[in-house]
Design a protein around this motif. Sequence first.
Motif, mmCIF file in Angstrom:
data_model
loop_
_atom_site.group_PDB
_atom_site.id
_atom_site.type_symbol
_atom_site.label_atom_id
_atom_site.label_comp_id
_atom_site.label_asym_id
_atom_site.label_seq_id
_atom_site.Cartn_x
_atom_site.Cartn_y
_atom_site.Cartn_z
ATOM 1 N N ASP A 24 -6.386 -66.323 61.566
ATOM 2 C CA ASP A 24 -7.285 -65.227 61.961
ATOM 3 C C ASP A 24 -8.164 -64.770 60.802
ATOM 4 O OD1 ASP A 24 -6.431 -65.145 64.578
ATOM 5 O OD2 ASP A 24 -5.098 -63.436 64.296
ATOM 6 N N THR A 25 -7.711 -64.968 59.590
ATOM 7 C CA THR A 25 -8.490 -64.601 58.411
ATOM 8 C C THR A 25 -9.405 -65.746 57.998
ATOM 9 O OG1 THR A 25 -6.627 -63.259 57.687
ATOM 10 C CG2 THR A 25 -8.313 -63.709 56.051
ATOM 11 N N PHE A 26 -8.881 -66.950 58.043
ATOM 12 C CA PHE A 26 -9.562 -68.156 57.583
ATOM 13 C C PHE A 26 -10.799 -68.489 58.415
ATOM 14 C CE2 PHE A 26 -9.777 -72.871 57.625
ATOM 15 C CZ PHE A 26 -9.865 -73.127 56.267
ATOM 16 N N THR A 27 -10.649 -68.483 59.724
ATOM 17 C CA THR A 27 -11.714 -68.929 60.619
ATOM 18 C C THR A 27 -12.977 -68.064 60.533
ATOM 19 O OG1 THR A 27 -10.021 -69.863 62.053
ATOM 20 C CG2 THR A 27 -12.214 -69.646 62.989
ATOM 21 N N PRO A 28 -12.877 -66.731 60.545
ATOM 22 C CA PRO A 28 -14.115 -65.932 60.425
ATOM 23 C C PRO A 28 -14.826 -66.135 59.086
ATOM 24 C CG PRO A 28 -12.308 -64.556 61.203
ATOM 25 C CD PRO A 28 -11.729 -65.885 60.807
ATOM 26 N N ILE A 29 -14.081 -66.361 58.033
ATOM 27 C CA ILE A 29 -14.711 -66.611 56.732
ATOM 28 C C ILE A 29 -15.516 -67.899 56.805
ATOM 29 C CG2 ILE A 29 -14.282 -67.161 54.306
ATOM 30 C CD1 ILE A 29 -11.897 -65.238 54.435
ATOM 31 N N TYR A 30 -14.945 -68.925 57.421
ATOM 32 C CA TYR A 30 -15.656 -70.197 57.579
ATOM 33 C C TYR A 30 -16.935 -70.002 58.392
ATOM 34 C CZ TYR A 30 -16.737 -74.964 58.968
ATOM 35 O OH TYR A 30 -17.372 -76.154 59.190
ATOM 36 N N SER A 31 -16.877 -69.183 59.415
ATOM 37 C CA SER A 31 -18.049 -68.935 60.261
ATOM 38 C C SER A 31 -19.180 -68.288 59.468
ATOM 39 C CB SER A 31 -17.676 -68.045 61.441
ATOM 40 O OG SER A 31 -16.716 -68.688 62.241
ATOM 41 N N GLN A 32 -18.840 -67.490 58.457
ATOM 42 C CA GLN A 32 -19.850 -66.820 57.621
ATOM 43 C C GLN A 32 -20.723 -67.811 56.874
ATOM 44 O OE1 GLN A 32 -18.539 -64.093 54.642
ATOM 45 N NE2 GLN A 32 -16.993 -63.230 55.991
ATOM 46 N N ASP A 33 -20.129 -68.901 56.388
ATOM 47 C CA ASP A 33 -20.835 -69.772 55.447
ATOM 48 C C ASP A 33 -22.096 -70.382 56.043
ATOM 49 O OD1 ASP A 33 -19.286 -72.238 56.718
ATOM 50 O OD2 ASP A 33 -20.718 -73.041 55.278
ATOM 51 N N GLN A 42 -22.268 -68.882 49.101
ATOM 52 C CA GLN A 42 -21.566 -69.923 49.859
ATOM 53 C C GLN A 42 -20.346 -70.405 49.086
ATOM 54 O OE1 GLN A 42 -24.242 -73.129 50.738
ATOM 55 N NE2 GLN A 42 -24.959 -72.198 52.636
ATOM 56 N N ALA A 43 -20.533 -70.645 47.798
ATOM 57 C CA ALA A 43 -19.422 -71.110 46.969
ATOM 58 C C ALA A 43 -18.296 -70.087 46.958
ATOM 59 C CB ALA A 43 -19.907 -71.402 45.549
ATOM 60 N N GLU A 44 -18.646 -68.810 46.886
ATOM 61 C CA GLU A 44 -17.618 -67.761 46.900
ATOM 62 C C GLU A 44 -16.870 -67.740 48.234
ATOM 63 O OE1 GLU A 44 -14.958 -65.162 45.863
ATOM 64 O OE2 GLU A 44 -16.365 -66.095 44.459
ATOM 65 N N ILE A 45 -17.582 -67.942 49.315
ATOM 66 C CA ILE A 45 -16.946 -67.997 50.635
ATOM 67 C C ILE A 45 -15.970 -69.175 50.695
ATOM 68 C CG2 ILE A 45 -17.384 -68.508 53.075
ATOM 69 C CD1 ILE A 45 -19.996 -66.804 52.734
ATOM 70 N N PHE A 46 -16.390 -70.327 50.205
ATOM 71 C CA PHE A 46 -15.503 -71.494 50.198
ATOM 72 C C PHE A 46 -14.265 -71.239 49.332
ATOM 73 C CE2 PHE A 46 -19.443 -74.070 51.245
ATOM 74 C CZ PHE A 46 -19.080 -74.279 52.565
ATOM 75 N N ARG A 47 -14.450 -70.572 48.196
ATOM 76 C CA ARG A 47 -13.297 -70.249 47.335
ATOM 77 C C ARG A 47 -12.323 -69.322 48.058
ATOM 78 N NH1 ARG A 47 -17.412 -69.465 43.638
ATOM 79 N NH2 ARG A 47 -17.737 -71.307 42.400
ATOM 80 N N GLN A 48 -12.854 -68.327 48.771
ATOM 81 C CA GLN A 48 -11.991 -67.424 49.546
ATOM 82 C C GLN A 48 -11.190 -68.210 50.580
ATOM 83 O OE1 GLN A 48 -14.477 -64.494 51.427
ATOM 84 N NE2 GLN A 48 -14.976 -63.459 49.524
ATOM 85 N N MET A 49 -11.842 -69.135 51.246
ATOM 86 C CA MET A 49 -11.157 -69.942 52.249
ATOM 87 C C MET A 49 -10.001 -70.712 51.629
ATOM 88 S SD MET A 49 -14.484 -71.351 54.314
ATOM 89 C CE MET A 49 -13.594 -72.745 54.947
#
Length: 163
Positions: A24-33, A42-49
């Motif tokens: 539930d946390t992972f998927t919305p972050i991926y959708s942001q990128d 984008q790189a920060e979003i990928f690092r969070q994932m």
Amino acid sequence: KDVILFVYDLYLLNRSQDYEYDVDTFTPIYSQDKSVENIQRQAEIFRQMLLIYKGHYLMDADGSWAISERERLWQICADAYLNLAEHHLNLKEYQAALDYCRRALEKEPLLEAAHRLAMRAHIAMGDRAGAARQYQLCHHSVVERLGVKPSKETETLYRTLMR
């Protein structure tokens, strides 16, 4: 109260319980990128994932639903590793690029795109032998596990880099 509910012949998570479900946390972050144009963001979003992704989804479950979801989530994670490796390669941060490739390959040794990025990083650092070792590792993994040679793309890149 039960964390897992059985309702109408389906197992469901009891959403009224206090728990954290990483998907539930992972998927919305991926959708942001996809909507972010700033490469650093984008790189920060990928690092969070990658901080959230702890390993392959429900490895003990072998139902087709679990396998399908496991593969979907792994593909998202692999995409994050590859994007970060490419990002660092473009910034001439070759060791960081290699680190992301290595981390991806620890989880999936057959990920040829990670092997190719690693070969490119080795060459960029002037490490021809490292690129050759990476190719050999890729070749061995693919032949050993699948009984086939690496892809034409991998073979072509290797020959080009070794010239």
